[in-house]
Design a protein around this motif. Structure first.
Motif, PDB file in Angstrom:
ATOM      1  N   GLN A  27      34.446  38.299  38.732  1.00  0.00           N
ATOM      2  CA  GLN A  27      33.686  37.513  38.656  1.00  0.00           C
ATOM      3  C   GLN A  27      34.983  36.671  40.331  1.00  0.00           C
ATOM      4  OE1 GLN A  27      32.510  34.766  36.107  1.00  0.00           O
ATOM      5  NE2 GLN A  27      31.111  32.950  38.335  1.00  0.00           N
ATOM      6  N   ALA A  28      36.102  36.360  39.831  1.00  0.00           N
ATOM      7  CA  ALA A  28      37.025  35.878  40.672  1.00  0.00           C
ATOM      8  C   ALA A  28      37.377  37.045  42.182  1.00  0.00           C
ATOM      9  CB  ALA A  28      38.131  35.542  40.144  1.00  0.00           C
ATOM     10  N   LEU A  29      37.252  38.347  41.319  1.00  0.00           N
ATOM     11  CA  LEU A  29      37.612  39.023  42.570  1.00  0.00           C
ATOM     12  C   LEU A  29      36.570  38.832  43.415  1.00  0.00           C
ATOM     13  CD1 LEU A  29      39.871  41.654  40.196  1.00  0.00           C
ATOM     14  CD2 LEU A  29      40.176  41.026  42.286  1.00  0.00           C
ATOM     15  N   GLU A  30      35.432  39.275  43.031  1.00  0.00           N
ATOM     16  CA  GLU A  30      34.222  38.920  43.708  1.00  0.00           C
ATOM     17  C   GLU A  30      33.672  38.113  44.780  1.00  0.00           C
ATOM     18  OE1 GLU A  30      30.368  40.331  45.741  1.00  0.00           O
ATOM     19  OE2 GLU A  30      32.425  41.874  44.559  1.00  0.00           O
ATOM     20  N   ARG A  33      36.400  38.116  47.470  1.00  0.00           N
ATOM     21  CA  ARG A  33      36.096  38.543  48.610  1.00  0.00           C
ATOM     22  C   ARG A  33      34.565  38.882  49.387  1.00  0.00           C
ATOM     23  NH1 ARG A  33      32.323  43.230  49.880  1.00  0.00           N
ATOM     24  NH2 ARG A  33      31.163  42.627  48.086  1.00  0.00           N
ATOM     25  N   GLN A  34      34.168  38.151  48.719  1.00  0.00           N
ATOM     26  CA  GLN A  34      32.983  37.829  49.677  1.00  0.00           C
ATOM     27  C   GLN A  34      33.107  36.613  50.784  1.00  0.00           C
ATOM     28  OE1 GLN A  34      29.472  36.458  47.334  1.00  0.00           O
ATOM     29  NE2 GLN A  34      29.611  38.436  45.953  1.00  0.00           N
ATOM     30  N   SER A  38      33.592  36.573  54.530  1.00  0.00           N
ATOM     31  CA  SER A  38      32.233  35.988  55.807  1.00  0.00           C
ATOM     32  C   SER A  38      33.624  35.203  56.146  1.00  0.00           C
ATOM     33  CB  SER A  38      32.114  34.957  54.311  1.00  0.00           C
ATOM     34  OG  SER A  38      32.436  33.909  53.914  1.00  0.00           O
ATOM     35  N   GLU A  39      34.370  34.788  56.222  1.00  0.00           N
ATOM     36  CA  GLU A  39      35.052  34.066  56.636  1.00  0.00           C
ATOM     37  C   GLU A  39      35.631  34.576  58.030  1.00  0.00           C
ATOM     38  OE1 GLU A  39      36.334  30.458  56.719  1.00  0.00           O
ATOM     39  OE2 GLU A  39      34.670  29.625  55.449  1.00  0.00           O
TER      40      GLU A  39
END
Length: 105
Positions: A27-30, A33-34, A38-39
């Motif tokens: 969950q934290a990895l995803e 990543r997002q 996005s940045e």
């Protein structure tokens, strides 16, 4: 090194750090990543060299903070949290002294 190379190098460094810091936490990895993607996507059309330099500095600072300060904790069934800090986070434990010596600067 040209700007494009610096940006790609930082992008890869952030993702490598993300994988190391949040290892085993899908969950934290995803989420990380997002957020990274996005940045970078948000500032994809930035042309100002000053702004790009500022963004590179900010991204580099974020990578250092992630690598040196984030510790994962795992909540057990008994309400306790166990941690397994990475080697980069551990510091030498210096013994307490009543009269610390001053360093010459």
């Amino acid at each position: 090194m040209d700007t494009r190379s610096k940006v790609l190098q930082l992008f890869k460094a952030l993702h490598r750090t993300r994988q190391e810091v949040f290892k085993g936490d899908s969950q934290a990895l995803e989420a990380a990543r997002q957020k990274i993607n996005s940045e970078f996507r948000r500032d994809l059309t930035e042309l100002s060299p000053e702004k790009i330099t500022e963004l590179l500095k900010f991204g580099s600072d974020v990578e250092i903070i992630l690598r040196k300060t984030v510790i994962q904790g795992v909540l057990s069934n008994h309400g306790t949290i166990s941690i397994a800090p990475r080697k980069e986070i551990l510091l030498d434990n210096l013994p307490f002294t009543e009269n610390p010596t001053q360093k010459d600067t």
